[in-house]
Structure formats: structure tokens, C-alpha cells
Design a protein around this motif. Structure first.
Motif, PDB file in Angstrom:
ATOM      1  N   TRP A  73      16.997  24.252  64.026  1.00  0.00           N
ATOM      2  CA  TRP A  73      16.806  23.270  65.092  1.00  0.00           C
ATOM      3  C   TRP A  73      15.659  22.317  64.768  1.00  0.00           C
ATOM      4  CZ3 TRP A  73      18.755  20.882  69.091  1.00  0.00           C
ATOM      5  CH2 TRP A  73      17.934  20.297  70.046  1.00  0.00           C
ATOM      6  N   TYR A  74      14.522  22.872  64.332  1.00  0.00           N
ATOM      7  CA  TYR A  74      13.377  22.019  63.987  1.00  0.00           C
ATOM      8  C   TYR A  74      13.557  21.354  62.623  1.00  0.00           C
ATOM      9  CZ  TYR A  74      10.606  23.493  67.986  1.00  0.00           C
ATOM     10  OH  TYR A  74      10.136  23.695  69.259  1.00  0.00           O
ATOM     11  N   ARG A  75      14.379  21.933  61.784  1.00  0.00           N
ATOM     12  CA  ARG A  75      14.639  21.321  60.479  1.00  0.00           C
ATOM     13  C   ARG A  75      15.317  19.965  60.653  1.00  0.00           C
ATOM     14  NH1 ARG A  75      19.260  23.750  56.465  1.00  0.00           N
ATOM     15  NH2 ARG A  75      19.496  21.940  55.100  1.00  0.00           N
ATOM     16  N   PHE A  76      16.286  19.891  61.576  1.00  0.00           N
ATOM     17  CA  PHE A  76      16.955  18.615  61.819  1.00  0.00           C
ATOM     18  C   PHE A  76      16.042  17.621  62.536  1.00  0.00           C
ATOM     19  CE2 PHE A  76      20.935  21.228  61.499  1.00  0.00           C
ATOM     20  CZ  PHE A  76      21.389  20.618  60.347  1.00  0.00           C
ATOM     21  N   LYS A  77      15.001  18.136  63.161  1.00  0.00           N
ATOM     22  CA  LYS A  77      14.028  17.245  63.795  1.00  0.00           C
ATOM     23  C   LYS A  77      12.930  16.819  62.833  1.00  0.00           C
ATOM     24  CE  LYS A  77      12.740  18.195  67.970  1.00  0.00           C
ATOM     25  NZ  LYS A  77      12.210  18.935  69.153  1.00  0.00           N
ATOM     26  N   GLY A  78      13.021  17.311  61.582  1.00  0.00           N
ATOM     27  CA  GLY A  78      12.052  16.925  60.560  1.00  0.00           C
ATOM     28  C   GLY A  78      10.790  17.751  60.561  1.00  0.00           C
ATOM     29  N   GLU A  79      10.816  18.973  61.130  1.00  0.00           N
ATOM     30  CA  GLU A  79       9.637  19.830  61.184  1.00  0.00           C
ATOM     31  C   GLU A  79       9.913  21.148  60.466  1.00  0.00           C
ATOM     32  OE1 GLU A  79       8.064  20.340  65.099  1.00  0.00           O
ATOM     33  OE2 GLU A  79       8.800  18.386  65.788  1.00  0.00           O
ATOM     34  N   ASP A  80       8.880  21.666  59.829  1.00  0.00           N
ATOM     35  CA  ASP A  80       8.952  22.960  59.158  1.00  0.00           C
ATOM     36  C   ASP A  80       8.179  23.974  60.002  1.00  0.00           C
ATOM     37  OD1 ASP A  80       9.183  25.084  57.499  1.00  0.00           O
ATOM     38  OD2 ASP A  80       8.117  24.219  55.790  1.00  0.00           O
ATOM     39  N   VAL A  81       8.908  24.911  60.611  1.00  0.00           N
ATOM     40  CA  VAL A  81       8.281  25.869  61.538  1.00  0.00           C
ATOM     41  C   VAL A  81       8.343  27.294  60.992  1.00  0.00           C
ATOM     42  CG1 VAL A  81       8.732  24.470  63.590  1.00  0.00           C
ATOM     43  CG2 VAL A  81      10.477  26.056  62.783  1.00  0.00           C
ATOM     44  N   ARG A  82       8.493  27.438  59.699  1.00  0.00           N
ATOM     45  CA  ARG A  82       8.578  28.796  59.142  1.00  0.00           C
ATOM     46  C   ARG A  82       7.295  29.581  59.354  1.00  0.00           C
ATOM     47  NH1 ARG A  82      10.844  27.351  53.255  1.00  0.00           N
ATOM     48  NH2 ARG A  82       9.447  25.586  53.655  1.00  0.00           N
TER      49      ARG A  82
END
Length: 590
Positions: free
Chosen positions: A555-564
């Protein structure tokens, strides 16, 4: 069916041949009369039954002799193979290989939609000894029978039914083989059933090695391909669209009913507006006119004409009103038709969207979808044409995830693919597969048109929430069972309670431990059931957490964020302090 003389001369018989191959004869000879050729005074039926039994015994002895002869030949062959193999091994340094005994393995793989897991049914003509399972992808091996296997209706004996699952043994995984397992079958059985659940996003192979109780040992291998979206099953229409269509049909029927009631009320009001002449006054006038005998005949004729003209006028008015009513009804039908035309197109529910464009053919797009999903038609050509008979051929496929119930819609044609899903993980997996296949074929594709919707993500989390709550509830209850049992045992050992001769176990626990809440008493009553369910699905909570983690990252990957880096916080929240509002907050949906 035919007639003739078969078993007894001079007596006709009716012969019947059934579809199963059974031959039956009905004779005219009396079976209960004494047999003339028998010196012991037996009847015809007794002599024939004895002759048939003697023939069957002779056949059985002959078959036993043949079986012993074949067993002797087999033992001699095995002994010759063993001796020749051992002598050849001594002469060649132990490199001799015994000839294998071939057998056929009947296998069937099915996706259990209710459980969200795969079931493999195996059957061999020889007793099973061992089954090995190796996989290049992560799997969750499940215990117990699936809902499909419980209804298959196999007529196994008790030992076979008990040992269909085998004794599971796990080996430490390796980098190339995340799953290494064996299923041993100490009891005699020739059938096996193995259940497992895949992790979507991974593709690879599951290899089964079937070993039977033969000498020498022989292994038959079975390879099963795991696709990236392996838990999806194909449907004719998405459940959300079907539900919306049913709701709109219900509303349309309601509107039609209301219009019908309105039309009937209007018809009643129009009929009430007519001015009818009172029947009593009309009858009185008629009697008065008949009583006046001195009036001229011409006067009576004139009055009759006036009455006739009045009746004709009334009928004409009635016809006009009827025509008006018919015209009004026809106008309502036309309006209904216009409303139906407005409701023909049923829009999709709120879903995430991915559009793929490029210089690729319909067949290439079909191959990409086939590499990602099961149950894809082997050939292209069953779709519809957009823009009339001379338009572009377009294929449409609908899928539902059997575990999370997420929905997926795919439509593709030459140079264009549209993917809709309420799961961001499904969009990400398909995007990665198409990108990899296109790169291998050196085809340029555009994968940048992605539209993520908060409503779709909220819908996905709403579907996962009850699954997660159920597993968390079971885990918390199982964690309390041991402590509750220790407390109750210590109370009884200290003599703090008296034994109660009560047939109702619930009432007995409540009277013994009145200070326990009803929830804790229910946990004590259902302790065995909860422990067995937790034992059957020990990794269900971990699996659901993995699904949520993948959805969180995608979900955040498509928003351009890396939340790993926030994954440990998410896991800690799911295990210790889970609530739906907090989950929405993690996905920034509040």
C-alpha cells in the motif's frame, strides 16, 4: 432377453442379460420335484445347487494354486535379482542398480475454497511406505481432512482412513528448499491426503516423492507448479457486483410496485368522477311513462329516442375515458423503459486500478495472466469484441481470493491490460509478473498508471479483521487454559470446595468457583476444543499477520514510501494491542 432350452432338455427358459453382465434364467421346470436320476431322493434344485457350489470350489482351488505359483516365481525372481545384484556389486565395486518395479500414481489437486488451502489426494496400487515433500516456496502444512475430502465417500477400511494423513516429520529448511517434510505410513494403506496453504507472491514447484513397500524400494515423483496468485479461484461475476445488482433489482421491483399502486389509485379517482343517474329515479320515470296510456304513441317514441341517445352518449364518454386511461398506462410503461435503460450499466465497486499498455499481442497478455493465476482458459478467443463485429477482441476474467475474499477483475486485449482489485498486494504481484515477463521478451510496457483508493484498502482491511480477531481470541483463550486449570486444581487440593453431585457440568463449575466470570468458565468448559483447534491451525495467526504485512508494504509502496522499518511495530500492535481503528491508523485511513 431371449427364450430357449439351455440347462434342461424339454423345458423352455427365459434368459436375461443385464447391463452389469449378470445372466439370469427363468425355467418352466419344477425345481421342488424329486430328481429322477438321484438315488438319495434329493430335489432338482438341491442337486443343481450342489453342482454349482462344487464348481465354484474347484475354481477357487485353481486360483489359489495359480497365486502360489506366481508368488513362487516372484520370490525366485527377487532372489535372483538380489543374488545377481550382490554378486555384480562385488564385482563392480557396489555400483549395480536393481531394476525398478513400476507403478502408477493417481493424483488430484484441488483448492478448498472454504478453507483457503490446497488438498492433494494420492492413490497407488501398492501399500504406501513414505511420501517426501520438498518445495521451492514457503508452505503451511495443515493437519486434518479438508471439507472436500470429508465428502468424497471413499470406502476405505478403518486403518486406511486413520492413516491417510500419515505421520508428519519436518527437516530443517535450506535456502533453496524452504520446506522439507516426510509423511510416514506405518499402517497399511494405499491412499494419502496432504493439505497445504501457499503464500501469494511466490512461484515455484512442490515435488512429492511416493515410495511404496516393495523390494527394492521405488520412488515416483510428482511435480506441482505454484503460481503467484495460487489462492485465487475463478468466478463468473464478482460477489460485490452480484450483490449490487441484486440490490438494484430489488429497488427496481419496489419502484414498479409503487408505480402500479399509483396507477390503480389514479384509475379509482377517475372512476369516482363520473356522475351516474340514480337507478331508483330512472325506474320511477319509466313506470310513470308506462302508466300514461292516453299519451300519444309519437310521444313515447320521442322519449325512447332521447333515452337511447343518452345511453349512446354515456357509452361514448366511457370509451373516451377508457382510451385516456390506456394512453396514460402506455406512457408509464415508456417511462419505465427509460429508467431500465439508465440502470443497465452496473459500475464496479471502489477498487484499486492498474493499466498496462504497450506493443504486445492478445496472446502475450494471455500468457502473462496464465503465469500468474490458476484456472485461466488454455486458449484465447472466448471473449467479446468491443466496438461491434469489427472491434478489438477483449478477454475478461474474475477471481476471488479463497482466504481473504479479496476480489480481482482483469480485462485485456491487444496492447492493453486493465487490472482492478481491492487488494494492493494482488495489484503489486501482477505488476511484478507482467514486468518480468515483458522484460524476458524484450517488450516495452508502461506500468506507471496506478490509482490506489482508500475505500478499497478499507474494504480489504474489513475482510481481514474478523479472521484476525478470531485467531487472536483463540490464542488468548488457550493462553489462559493452563493458568485456570492450575487455579482450580489448587483450590480443590486445599479443600476449599466440596464435591457436588450435579449432572450439569456448567452449573457444577459455577457453584464450585463462583468468583470466576462466565467467560472464564466457558474457557474451562471448552478447553479441549480450543486446544485442538489451536493445534490444528498453529500458524494461522502468523499467516494472517504476514498477509497484513504484505498489504501494508504494498500500500505504501504505491504511494512512494518505504515502510519496511515499521514492520516490527505493526507485528507488535497485532499481537499485543490490536483494534480496528488502530489498524486503519497504520494505513493512514483515518
Amino acid at each position: 432377453m431371449t427364450c430357449g432350452t439351455v440347462s434342461s432338455a424339454g423345458f423352455d427358459e427365459v434368459m436375461c442379460l443385464t447391463f452389469s453382465g449378470k445372466v439370469t434364467s427363468f425355467t418352466t421346470e419344477a425345481m421342488d420335484k424329486p430328481d429322477e436320476g438321484d438315488t438319495r431322493g434329493r430335489t432338482v434344485k438341491e442337486n443343481r445347487d450342489e453342482t454349482a457350489i462344487r464348481a465354484l470350489k474347484d475354481d477357487l482351488l485353481s486360483l489359489k494354486a495359480q497365486l502360489k505359483e506366481e508368488q513362487r516365481k516372484l520370490s525366485l525372481a527377487n532372489g535372483a535379482v538380489s543374488s545377481s545384484s550382490s554378486s555384480a556389486a562385488e564385482g563392480s565395486g557396489g555400483n549395480a542398480v536393481a531394476p525398478p518395479q513400476r507403478f502408477e500414481v493417481l493424483s488430484r489437486v484441488e483448492l478448498d475454497i472454504e478453507e483457503g488451502a490446497y488438498g492433494i489426494s494420492l492413490e497407488v496400487p501398492l501399500p504406501l511406505s513414505l511420501i517426501t515433500l520438498t518445495s521451492t516456496v514457503r508452505l503451511e502444512l495443515l493437519e486434518g481432512h479438508s471439507s472436500n475430502s470429508q465428502h468424497e465417500g471413499h470406502n476405505d477400511n478403518e486403518n486406511s482412513a486413520h492413516s491417510n494423513n500419515g505421520i508428519l516429520g519436518m527437516s530443517p529448511p535450506t535456502d533453496s528448499k524452504p520446506v522439507l517434510a516426510t509423511f510416514r505410513y506405518p499402517e497399511k494403506t494405499n491412499r494419502a491426503h496432504i493439505r497445504y496453504r501457499t503464500n501469494e507472491g511466490e512461484s515455484g514447484e512442490v515435488v512429492l516423492g511416493v515410495i511404496t513397500r516393495t523390494s527394492p524400494k521405488v520412488c515416483q515423483t510428482i511435480k506441482l507448479h505454484v503460481k503467484p496468485l495460487s489462492l485465487h479461484h475463478r468466478v463468473h461475476i464478482l460477489p460485490s457486483i452480484l450483490k449490487k445488482q441484486e440490490k438494484e433489482k430489488e429497488l427496481e421491483l419496489k419502484r414498479e410496485y409503487e408505480k402500479q399502486i399509483k396507477t390503480e389509485n389514479e384509475a379509482k379517482e377517475s372512476l369516482e368522477g363520473f356522475q351516474f343517474e340514480d337507478s331508483s329515479e330512472t325506474l320511477k320515470k319509466k313506470n310513470d311513462s308506462e302508466g300514461k296510456e292516453n299519451d300519444g304513441e309519437g310521444k313515447e317514441n320521442d322519449e325512447g329516442k332521447n333515452d337511447e341517445n343518452a345511453d349512446v352518449a354515456f357509452l361514448n364518454d366511457d370509451d373516451d375515458d377508457r382510451k385516456k386511461g390506456k394512453k396514460s398506462s402506455s406512457s408509464n410503461i415508456d417511462n419505465n423503459g427509460d429508467n431500465d435503460d439508465d440502470n443497465e450499466d452496473v459500475k464496479y465497486p471502489e477498487m484499486n486500478l492498474l493499466k498496462v499498455t504497450g506493443n504486445f499481442s492478445l496472446r502475450m497478455a494471455h500468457d502473462w495472466i496464465n503465469a500468474s493465476l490458476p484456472e485461466v482458459p488454455p486458449r484465447v478467443g472466448g471473449g467479446s469484441k468491443s466496438g461491434g463485429s469489427g472491434g478489438i477482441m477483449q478477454e475478461e476474467l474474475y477471481y476471488v481470493n479463497s482466504f481473504t475474499q479479496s476480489e480481482l477483475s482483469i480485462s485485456y486485449s491487444s496492447g492493453f491490460v486493465t487490472i482492478k482489485s481491492d487488494s494492493a498486494s494482488s495489484i503489486a504481484i501482477l505488476r511484478d509478473v507482467i514486468a518480468g515477463k515483458a522484460r524476458d521478451l524484450r517488450v516495452d510496457v508502461d506500468l506507471d498508471y496506478i490509482k490506489m483508493k482508500k475505500g478499497a484498502c478499507r474494504s480489504m482491511l474489513t475482510k481481514i479483521d474478523p479472521l484476525l480477531r478470531y485467531q487472536l481470541d483463540i490464542a488468548s483463550k488457550v493462553g489462559l487454559i493452563e493458568a485456570l486449570q492450575e487455579i482450580t486444581l489448587s483450590e480443590e487440593a486445599m479443600g476449599g470446595v466440596n464435591d457436588l453431585n450435579n449432572s450439569d457440568p456448567d452449573k457444577g463449575l459455577k457453584e464450585k468457583f463462583p468468583w470466576l466470570s462466565q467467560e472464564l468458565l466457558d474457557i474451562l468448559n471448552d478447553a479441549n476444543k480450543l486446544q485442538n483447534e489451536y493445534k490444528i491451525k498453529p500458524k494461522a495467526l502468523q499467516y494472517i499477520s504476514g498477509v497484513l504485512t504484505d498489504l501494508f508494504v504494498d500500500w505504501y509502496r504505491f504511494k512512494g514510501e518505504d515502510v519496511r522499518s515499521r514492520i516490527p511495530d505493526l507485528h507488535n500492535f497485532l499481537i499485543t494491542d490490536y483494534h480496528f481503528e488502530g489498524l486503519l491508523n497504520f494505513f493512514s485511513l483515518l
